[in-house]
Write a protein that holds these residues in place. Sequence first.
Motif, mmCIF file in Angstrom:
data_model
loop_
_atom_site.group_PDB
_atom_site.id
_atom_site.type_symbol
_atom_site.label_atom_id
_atom_site.label_comp_id
_atom_site.label_asym_id
_atom_site.label_seq_id
_atom_site.Cartn_x
_atom_site.Cartn_y
_atom_site.Cartn_z
ATOM 1 N N THR A 87 23.118 28.868 73.745
ATOM 2 C CA THR A 87 24.226 28.465 72.879
ATOM 3 C C THR A 87 25.132 27.489 73.623
ATOM 4 O OG1 THR A 87 26.097 29.954 73.392
ATOM 5 C CG2 THR A 87 24.279 30.887 72.091
ATOM 6 N N HIS A 88 25.937 26.795 72.834
ATOM 7 C CA HIS A 88 27.006 25.930 73.358
ATOM 8 C C HIS A 88 28.311 26.480 72.772
ATOM 9 C CE1 HIS A 88 24.036 22.723 74.585
ATOM 10 N NE2 HIS A 88 23.331 23.362 73.649
ATOM 11 N N LEU A 89 28.686 27.652 73.208
ATOM 12 C CA LEU A 89 29.706 28.457 72.545
ATOM 13 C C LEU A 89 31.099 27.851 72.596
ATOM 14 C CD1 LEU A 89 30.295 31.404 71.333
ATOM 15 C CD2 LEU A 89 31.033 31.929 73.668
ATOM 16 N N VAL A 90 31.467 27.262 73.731
ATOM 17 C CA VAL A 90 32.865 26.894 73.953
ATOM 18 C C VAL A 90 33.055 25.396 73.736
ATOM 19 C CG1 VAL A 90 34.810 26.986 75.535
ATOM 20 C CG2 VAL A 90 33.069 28.782 75.611
ATOM 21 N N PHE A 91 33.749 25.057 72.686
ATOM 22 C CA PHE A 91 34.083 23.664 72.364
ATOM 23 C C PHE A 91 35.232 23.675 71.372
ATOM 24 C CE2 PHE A 91 30.876 25.071 69.335
ATOM 25 C CZ PHE A 91 31.437 24.722 68.116
ATOM 26 N N ALA A 92 35.832 22.523 71.182
ATOM 27 C CA ALA A 92 36.884 22.360 70.173
ATOM 28 C C ALA A 92 36.415 21.359 69.123
ATOM 29 C CB ALA A 92 38.180 21.887 70.823
ATOM 30 N N VAL A 296 9.599 30.624 80.142
ATOM 31 C CA VAL A 296 9.796 31.058 78.758
ATOM 32 C C VAL A 296 10.151 29.848 77.891
ATOM 33 C CG1 VAL A 296 11.138 32.534 77.207
ATOM 34 C CG2 VAL A 296 10.594 33.322 79.532
ATOM 35 N N ALA A 297 9.505 29.734 76.750
ATOM 36 C CA ALA A 297 9.851 28.708 75.770
ATOM 37 C C ALA A 297 10.939 29.259 74.855
ATOM 38 C CB ALA A 297 8.631 28.319 74.953
ATOM 39 N N VAL A 298 12.121 28.663 74.896
ATOM 40 C CA VAL A 298 13.202 29.066 73.995
ATOM 41 C C VAL A 298 13.205 28.104 72.817
ATOM 42 C CG1 VAL A 298 15.679 29.431 73.726
ATOM 43 C CG2 VAL A 298 14.553 30.034 75.887
ATOM 44 N N ALA A 327 16.584 31.438 69.863
ATOM 45 C CA ALA A 327 18.032 31.409 70.043
ATOM 46 C C ALA A 327 18.654 30.577 68.932
ATOM 47 C CB ALA A 327 18.391 30.842 71.418
ATOM 48 N N THR A 328 19.975 30.687 68.802
ATOM 49 C CA THR A 328 20.646 29.935 67.741
ATOM 50 C C THR A 328 20.869 28.480 68.096
ATOM 51 O OG1 THR A 328 22.852 30.488 68.580
ATOM 52 C CG2 THR A 328 21.905 31.968 66.896
ATOM 53 N N ASP A 329 21.072 28.169 69.399
ATOM 54 C CA ASP A 329 21.587 26.858 69.816
ATOM 55 C C ASP A 329 22.932 26.588 69.146
ATOM 56 O OD1 ASP A 329 21.770 24.469 71.158
ATOM 57 O OD2 ASP A 329 20.407 23.373 69.857
ATOM 58 N N PHE A 330 23.730 27.634 68.949
ATOM 59 C CA PHE A 330 25.031 27.461 68.292
ATOM 60 C C PHE A 330 25.785 26.294 68.920
ATOM 61 C CE2 PHE A 330 29.615 28.249 68.199
ATOM 62 C CZ PHE A 330 29.822 28.278 66.833
ATOM 63 N N ASN A 331 26.112 25.299 68.095
ATOM 64 C CA ASN A 331 26.849 24.117 68.556
ATOM 65 C C ASN A 331 27.400 23.397 67.337
ATOM 66 O OD1 ASN A 331 25.252 21.371 68.027
ATOM 67 N ND2 ASN A 331 23.715 22.955 68.421
ATOM 68 N N PRO A 332 28.349 22.476 67.514
ATOM 69 C CA PRO A 332 28.996 21.876 66.341
ATOM 70 C C PRO A 332 28.186 20.786 65.669
ATOM 71 C CG PRO A 332 29.925 20.958 68.344
ATOM 72 C CD PRO A 332 28.988 22.064 68.773
ATOM 73 N N GLY A 333 27.093 20.311 66.311
ATOM 74 C CA GLY A 333 26.393 19.167 65.763
ATOM 75 C C GLY A 333 25.082 19.467 65.091
ATOM 76 N N THR A 334 24.277 20.347 65.688
ATOM 77 C CA THR A 334 22.913 20.517 65.182
ATOM 78 C C THR A 334 22.554 21.945 64.802
ATOM 79 O OG1 THR A 334 22.033 20.745 67.436
ATOM 80 C CG2 THR A 334 22.069 18.524 66.487
ATOM 81 N N ASN A 339 24.150 33.425 63.803
ATOM 82 C CA ASN A 339 23.374 34.552 63.302
ATOM 83 C C ASN A 339 21.920 34.504 63.767
ATOM 84 O OD1 ASN A 339 22.180 36.571 61.816
ATOM 85 N ND2 ASN A 339 22.800 35.804 59.810
ATOM 86 N N LEU A 340 21.571 35.322 64.759
ATOM 87 C CA LEU A 340 20.182 35.368 65.230
ATOM 88 C C LEU A 340 19.228 35.930 64.183
ATOM 89 C CD1 LEU A 340 20.219 36.462 68.993
ATOM 90 C CD2 LEU A 340 19.128 34.434 68.021
ATOM 91 N N GLN A 341 19.728 36.754 63.272
ATOM 92 C CA GLN A 341 18.855 37.255 62.207
ATOM 93 C C GLN A 341 18.274 36.098 61.399
ATOM 94 O OE1 GLN A 341 20.750 40.444 59.850
ATOM 95 N NE2 GLN A 341 22.230 40.633 61.496
ATOM 96 N N MET A 342 19.086 35.072 61.188
ATOM 97 C CA MET A 342 18.612 33.904 60.449
ATOM 98 C C MET A 342 17.536 33.163 61.227
ATOM 99 S SD MET A 342 18.978 32.368 57.573
ATOM 100 C CE MET A 342 18.509 30.820 56.806
ATOM 101 N N MET A 343 17.661 33.125 62.556
ATOM 102 C CA MET A 343 16.637 32.460 63.363
ATOM 103 C C MET A 343 15.303 33.205 63.257
ATOM 104 S SD MET A 343 18.486 30.020 64.311
ATOM 105 C CE MET A 343 19.853 30.223 63.146
ATOM 106 N N VAL A 344 15.356 34.529 63.206
ATOM 107 C CA VAL A 344 14.135 35.321 63.015
ATOM 108 C C VAL A 344 13.484 34.959 61.683
ATOM 109 C CG1 VAL A 344 13.277 37.664 62.605
ATOM 110 C CG2 VAL A 344 14.851 37.222 64.507
ATOM 111 N N ALA A 345 14.271 34.874 60.630
ATOM 112 C CA ALA A 345 13.723 34.541 59.309
ATOM 113 C C ALA A 345 13.093 33.154 59.309
ATOM 114 C CB ALA A 345 14.833 34.635 58.261
ATOM 115 N N LEU A 346 13.773 32.175 59.926
ATOM 116 C CA LEU A 346 13.239 30.813 59.966
ATOM 117 C C LEU A 346 11.954 30.742 60.784
ATOM 118 C CD1 LEU A 346 16.536 28.759 60.497
ATOM 119 C CD2 LEU A 346 15.176 28.893 58.398
#
Length: 418
Positions: A87-92, A296-298, A327-334, A339-346
């Motif tokens: 993730t890229h958790l910390v940004f404004a 490991v391939a993430v 993983a989510t790759d949570f970030n503001p751009g992409t 929600n990791l549950q959504m990544m499982v579904a995808l």
Amino acid sequence: MPALPPPTLIVRNIGELLTMAPESVPDATGPLGIVPDAALVARGEQILFVGPAARLAEVQFAASDVPPQEIDLGGRVVTPGLIDSHTHLVFAGDRAGEFQQRHAGVSYGAIAAAGGGIVATMRATRAASFAELVALGRTRLRSMRTHGTTTVETKTGYGLDRETEERLLAVAARLGRERGLPRVISTFLGAHVVPPEYRADRAAYVAAIQHDWLPRFAGRADFCDVFCEGNAFTAAESRAILSTAKGLGYRLKLHADQMSACGGAALAAEWGATSADHLDHASDADLDRLAAAGVVAVLLPGCSFTLNAPYPDARRMVAHGVPIALATDFNPGTCYCENLQMMVALAIAHMGLTLPEALLAVTRNAARALSLSDAGTLVAGQRCDLALWGIRSHHEIGYHFGVNLVEQTIIGGHVATA
């Protein structure tokens, strides 16, 4: 057998306990190590007992004046707490406008050339205070926790100067000390893109990372990551940074072959990286190298969803013997999704993973992607991080999507609350 320490937590009446460790838990079956009609007992952060509820009566615990907290699951599902390994958790700031532009036909390159993209987030993040960034990170971690995530890796890379990169590491450390939030694993990603002030002298920026920032941040970040890509850092630049980082004791990660075959996957194998992330354009030969090196391939299906781009072929990676994490790759751009549950579904719907493979990818394999030996499985002696699901069969995960199926999250043996 001597009595076990007095428990602080007992979870009873578990319909399905997914241990993710069939080789370590008696009575566990299948690739997910499922124990039906199960119970779990912990003391503090550590699991003491995992197994069939009928066996719990045979276990002796030392007496205590303080009764344990007891949770009756009513026949529902328990898994290890989910692990978000990229993730890229910390940004404004946010880039919602860019999302609309891309889906109106404007290319990522055109957006970046107009001052958008990572540089837009860099400007907003540089302008944000420590307190503001802590508050933003805390809100995001709470959302992740609500969806069952108990460990989160977070990268720097939105400061791109020493002062702000250091602030991002300090924010991650502060959040990691807050009880009730997911555990935080820090990654230094100063090599995200070259900031505007260094574009006329890329070599100076790489040198600053190697000779100033990496030594300064050693011991404050668990990993060093590099975005090896045509619009970011070349394979040669990436190799130089990784070499310095490894010499300073960092473990290694790599954004590899996301947009093109740029040599990132081969580099991850060469340097024994813990993980190579994205891998959309990795070749068969690259996958063989990763498998041989134990990398490991993430995979990050939320990026493909957001960008309306082809999904990585996870089945091809499985065939080559590469362990897979999601993983989510949570970030503001992409991928603006916690929600990791959504990544499982995808991953099941679009990448060819089976449900067992996808669940292992957000638990056991995700722990491996972060070099964590105490998480990702439910075994006596492991950390008590749990997702308590409001479902009676794990087969609903991925099938019932777009909603939160987790009712409660336990982090380090403590029930997490808002």
